[in-house]
Design a protein around this motif. Structure first.
Motif, PDB file in Angstrom:
ATOM      1  N   SER A  31       0.869  -1.341   0.090  1.00 36.18           N
ATOM      2  CA  SER A  31      -0.011   0.052  -0.070  1.00 36.18           C
ATOM      3  C   SER A  31       0.912   1.137  -0.093  1.00 36.18           C
ATOM      4  CB  SER A  31      -1.066   0.107   1.175  1.00 36.18           C
ATOM      5  OG  SER A  31      -1.774  -1.064   1.210  1.00 36.18           O
ATOM      6  N   LEU A  32       1.833   1.320   0.865  1.00 42.15           N
ATOM      7  CA  LEU A  32       2.884   2.475   0.783  1.00 42.15           C
ATOM      8  C   LEU A  32       3.490   2.752  -0.453  1.00 42.15           C
ATOM      9  CD1 LEU A  32       4.403   2.102   4.446  1.00 42.15           C
ATOM     10  CD2 LEU A  32       3.030   3.964   3.353  1.00 42.15           C
ATOM     11  N   SER A  33       3.715   1.586  -1.441  1.00 46.19           N
ATOM     12  CA  SER A  33       4.425   1.667  -2.610  1.00 46.19           C
ATOM     13  C   SER A  33       3.371   2.239  -3.581  1.00 46.19           C
ATOM     14  CB  SER A  33       4.821   0.461  -3.140  1.00 46.19           C
ATOM     15  OG  SER A  33       6.074   0.025  -2.445  1.00 46.19           O
ATOM     16  N   ALA A  34       2.009   1.844  -3.396  1.00 41.46           N
ATOM     17  CA  ALA A  34       1.004   2.605  -4.330  1.00 41.46           C
ATOM     18  C   ALA A  34       0.845   3.826  -3.773  1.00 41.46           C
ATOM     19  CB  ALA A  34      -0.154   1.670  -3.947  1.00 41.46           C
ATOM     20  N   VAL A  35       0.955   4.321  -2.646  1.00 38.24           N
ATOM     21  CA  VAL A  35       0.939   5.740  -2.315  1.00 38.24           C
ATOM     22  C   VAL A  35       1.933   6.508  -2.910  1.00 38.24           C
ATOM     23  CG1 VAL A  35       0.882   7.460  -0.410  1.00 38.24           C
ATOM     24  CG2 VAL A  35      -0.623   5.413  -0.124  1.00 38.24           C
ATOM     25  N   ALA A  36       3.199   5.898  -2.782  1.00 38.11           N
ATOM     26  CA  ALA A  36       4.298   6.572  -3.644  1.00 38.11           C
ATOM     27  C   ALA A  36       4.137   6.811  -5.015  1.00 38.11           C
ATOM     28  CB  ALA A  36       5.628   5.872  -3.162  1.00 38.11           C
ATOM     29  N   GLY A  37       3.467   5.636  -5.608  1.00 38.81           N
ATOM     30  CA  GLY A  37       3.508   5.959  -6.956  1.00 38.81           C
ATOM     31  C   GLY A  37       2.312   7.175  -7.567  1.00 38.81           C
ATOM     32  N   VAL A  38       1.332   7.278  -6.609  1.00 38.19           N
ATOM     33  CA  VAL A  38       0.329   8.296  -6.869  1.00 38.19           C
ATOM     34  C   VAL A  38       0.885   9.778  -6.514  1.00 38.19           C
ATOM     35  CG1 VAL A  38      -1.856   9.190  -5.834  1.00 38.19           C
ATOM     36  CG2 VAL A  38      -1.569   7.090  -6.215  1.00 38.19           C
ATOM     37  N   VAL A  39       1.925   9.713  -5.561  1.00 37.41           N
ATOM     38  CA  VAL A  39       2.431  11.015  -5.249  1.00 37.41           C
ATOM     39  C   VAL A  39       3.503  11.486  -6.237  1.00 37.41           C
ATOM     40  CG1 VAL A  39       4.203  12.171  -3.546  1.00 37.41           C
ATOM     41  CG2 VAL A  39       2.213  10.806  -2.567  1.00 37.41           C
ATOM     42  N   TYR A  40       4.159  10.398  -6.701  1.00 42.23           N
ATOM     43  CA  TYR A  40       5.131  10.780  -7.973  1.00 42.23           C
ATOM     44  C   TYR A  40       4.094  11.223  -8.988  1.00 42.23           C
ATOM     45  CZ  TYR A  40       8.527   8.136  -5.230  1.00 42.23           C
ATOM     46  OH  TYR A  40       9.707   7.793  -4.340  1.00 42.23           O
ATOM     47  N   GLY A  41       3.077  10.581  -9.333  1.00 37.93           N
ATOM     48  CA  GLY A  41       2.122  10.995 -10.359  1.00 37.93           C
ATOM     49  C   GLY A  41       1.860  12.244 -10.401  1.00 37.93           C
ATOM     50  N   PHE A  42       1.312  12.813  -9.175  1.00 36.73           N
ATOM     51  CA  PHE A  42       0.632  13.862  -9.083  1.00 36.73           C
ATOM     52  C   PHE A  42       1.873  15.011  -9.067  1.00 36.73           C
ATOM     53  CE2 PHE A  42      -0.596  17.764  -6.546  1.00 36.73           C
ATOM     54  CZ  PHE A  42      -1.520  18.111  -6.981  1.00 36.73           C
ATOM     55  N   ILE A  43       3.057  15.014  -8.400  1.00 37.51           N
ATOM     56  CA  ILE A  43       4.045  15.673  -8.742  1.00 37.51           C
ATOM     57  C   ILE A  43       4.600  15.880 -10.197  1.00 37.51           C
ATOM     58  CG2 ILE A  43       6.700  16.145  -8.294  1.00 37.51           C
ATOM     59  CD1 ILE A  43       6.033  14.898  -5.441  1.00 37.51           C
ATOM     60  N   THR A  44       4.565  14.948 -10.916  1.00 36.96           N
ATOM     61  CA  THR A  44       4.749  14.922 -12.407  1.00 36.96           C
ATOM     62  C   THR A  44       3.723  15.535 -13.119  1.00 36.96           C
ATOM     63  OG1 THR A  44       5.778  12.705 -12.334  1.00 36.96           O
ATOM     64  CG2 THR A  44       5.281  13.483 -14.377  1.00 36.96           C
ATOM     65  N   TYR A  45       2.481  15.514 -12.837  1.00 38.04           N
ATOM     66  CA  TYR A  45       1.387  16.358 -13.423  1.00 38.04           C
ATOM     67  C   TYR A  45       1.589  17.967 -13.065  1.00 38.04           C
ATOM     68  CZ  TYR A  45      -3.184  18.600 -13.795  1.00 38.04           C
ATOM     69  OH  TYR A  45      -3.955  19.483 -14.136  1.00 38.04           O
ATOM     70  N   THR A  46       1.985  18.227 -11.866  1.00 39.76           N
ATOM     71  CA  THR A  46       2.250  19.506 -11.454  1.00 39.76           C
ATOM     72  C   THR A  46       3.188  20.371 -12.049  1.00 39.76           C
ATOM     73  OG1 THR A  46       3.124  18.952  -9.419  1.00 39.76           O
ATOM     74  CG2 THR A  46       0.929  19.261  -9.274  1.00 39.76           C
ATOM     75  N   LEU A  47       4.435  19.454 -12.334  1.00 45.90           N
ATOM     76  CA  LEU A  47       5.623  20.051 -13.042  1.00 45.90           C
ATOM     77  C   LEU A  47       5.383  20.161 -14.307  1.00 45.90           C
ATOM     78  CD1 LEU A  47       8.339  17.765 -11.477  1.00 45.90           C
ATOM     79  CD2 LEU A  47       8.014  20.327 -10.947  1.00 45.90           C
ATOM     80  N   VAL A  48       4.333  19.353 -14.901  1.00 45.46           N
ATOM     81  CA  VAL A  48       4.161  19.785 -16.402  1.00 45.46           C
ATOM     82  C   VAL A  48       3.203  20.886 -16.758  1.00 45.46           C
ATOM     83  CG1 VAL A  48       2.853  18.578 -18.414  1.00 45.46           C
ATOM     84  CG2 VAL A  48       4.978  17.386 -17.156  1.00 45.46           C
ATOM     85  N   ARG A  49       2.305  20.838 -15.656  1.00 43.72           N
ATOM     86  CA  ARG A  49       1.017  21.916 -15.795  1.00 43.72           C
ATOM     87  C   ARG A  49       1.788  23.365 -15.777  1.00 43.72           C
ATOM     88  NH1 ARG A  49      -3.712  23.682 -15.233  1.00 43.72           N
ATOM     89  NH2 ARG A  49      -4.675  24.566 -13.437  1.00 43.72           N
ATOM     90  N   GLY A  50       2.737  23.365 -14.781  1.00 43.67           N
ATOM     91  CA  GLY A  50       3.124  24.799 -14.532  1.00 43.67           C
ATOM     92  C   GLY A  50       2.185  25.772 -13.992  1.00 43.67           C
ATOM     93  N   GLY A  51       2.709  26.866 -13.674  1.00 42.22           N
ATOM     94  CA  GLY A  51       2.029  27.866 -13.099  1.00 42.22           C
ATOM     95  C   GLY A  51       2.425  27.934 -11.762  1.00 42.22           C
ATOM     96  N   GLU A  52       1.962  29.245 -10.965  1.00 43.68           N
ATOM     97  CA  GLU A  52       2.327  29.427  -9.457  1.00 43.68           C
ATOM     98  C   GLU A  52       1.402  28.434  -8.616  1.00 43.68           C
ATOM     99  OE1 GLU A  52       4.062  30.587  -5.992  1.00 43.68           O
ATOM    100  OE2 GLU A  52       4.725  30.808  -8.187  1.00 43.68           O
ATOM    101  N   THR A  53       0.145  27.993  -8.856  1.00 42.20           N
ATOM    102  CA  THR A  53      -0.625  27.212  -8.006  1.00 42.20           C
ATOM    103  C   THR A  53      -0.111  25.794  -8.386  1.00 42.20           C
ATOM    104  OG1 THR A  53      -2.678  28.336  -8.468  1.00 42.20           O
ATOM    105  CG2 THR A  53      -2.880  26.133  -7.749  1.00 42.20           C
ATOM    106  N   ALA A  54       0.428  25.307  -9.347  1.00 45.13           N
ATOM    107  CA  ALA A  54       0.841  24.003  -9.486  1.00 45.13           C
ATOM    108  C   ALA A  54       2.279  24.127  -8.889  1.00 45.13           C
ATOM    109  CB  ALA A  54       1.298  23.769 -10.996  1.00 45.13           C
ATOM    110  N   ARG A  55       3.082  25.159  -8.855  1.00 43.79           N
ATOM    111  CA  ARG A  55       4.279  24.858  -8.417  1.00 43.79           C
ATOM    112  C   ARG A  55       4.252  24.895  -6.637  1.00 43.79           C
ATOM    113  NH1 ARG A  55       7.252  27.657  -5.447  1.00 43.79           N
ATOM    114  NH2 ARG A  55       5.923  29.461  -5.116  1.00 43.79           N
ATOM    115  N   ARG A  56       2.983  25.540  -5.966  1.00 44.69           N
ATOM    116  CA  ARG A  56       3.126  25.299  -4.777  1.00 44.69           C
ATOM    117  C   ARG A  56       2.519  24.032  -4.196  1.00 44.69           C
ATOM    118  NH1 ARG A  56       0.698  31.124  -4.799  1.00 44.69           N
ATOM    119  NH2 ARG A  56      -1.160  29.871  -5.313  1.00 44.69           N
ATOM    120  N   ALA A  57       1.419  23.513  -5.277  1.00 45.91           N
ATOM    121  CA  ALA A  57       1.272  22.034  -4.990  1.00 45.91           C
ATOM    122  C   ALA A  57       2.311  21.259  -5.083  1.00 45.91           C
ATOM    123  CB  ALA A  57      -0.107  21.650  -6.068  1.00 45.91           C
ATOM    124  N   ALA A  58       3.046  21.284  -5.962  1.00 51.56           N
ATOM    125  CA  ALA A  58       4.221  20.329  -6.034  1.00 51.56           C
ATOM    126  C   ALA A  58       5.147  20.632  -4.865  1.00 51.56           C
ATOM    127  CB  ALA A  58       4.898  20.636  -7.357  1.00 51.56           C
TER     128      ALA A  58
END
Length: 140
Positions: free
Chosen positions: A52-79
């Motif tokens: 389960s912790l490995s799955a959580v890590a994968g979701v966190v990595y996915g969200f960070i990847t998305y925010t980096l690609v999305r860009g903008g100040e809100t995405a930067r803060r979320a990342a």
């Protein structure tokens, strides 16, 4: 420069070193999600906490990847928030696996501070936090 009624362009976070971060996070998404999906599907009862912790890590990595690609100040803060949470998770799980190895019947992505992944799980959030902080300083 924007005219009245136009939204300002989003600040790209994937220029230069940011692109390398996106690549590393993308690799970690594939690694963590595929590993946990296989382990959960085939032998979840053996080590539910670790898988389960490995799955959580994968979701966190996915969200960070998305925010980096999305860009903008809100995405930067979320990342930034996610990277800080990721780092906290790596430090807690890494310490936990060293202090009480019997609590985990199998390794997680963050076990032993990511030793199974060449310590990328502990180095990646540190690098990302530095980059995100630097990218904020550039925009001011």
């Amino acid at each position: 420069m924007t005219t009245a009624g136009e939204k300002p362009a989003k600040k790209r976070l994937i220029g230069g070193p940011g692109m390398l971060l996106v690549w590393f996070y993308g690799v970690m998404v594939v690694g963590a999600v595929s590993r946990s999906a296989y382990q959960i599907a085939t032998d979840f009862g053996r080590a539910p906490l670790a898988y389960s912790l490995s799955a959580v890590a994968g979701v966190v990595y996915g969200f960070i990847t998305y925010t980096l690609v999305r860009g903008g100040e809100t995405a930067r803060r979320a990342a930034q928030v996610c990277c800080a949470a990721e780092l906290a998770g790596v430090l807690v799980v890494g310490t936990w696996t060293l202090v009480e190895p019997s609590a985990f019947h199998d390794a997680t992505v963050w076990s032993d501070f990511g030793m199974g992944y060449v310590f990328i799980p502990v180095l990646l959030p540190l690098s990302a936090l530095y980059w995100l902080r630097k990218s904020r300083a550039v925009t001011r």
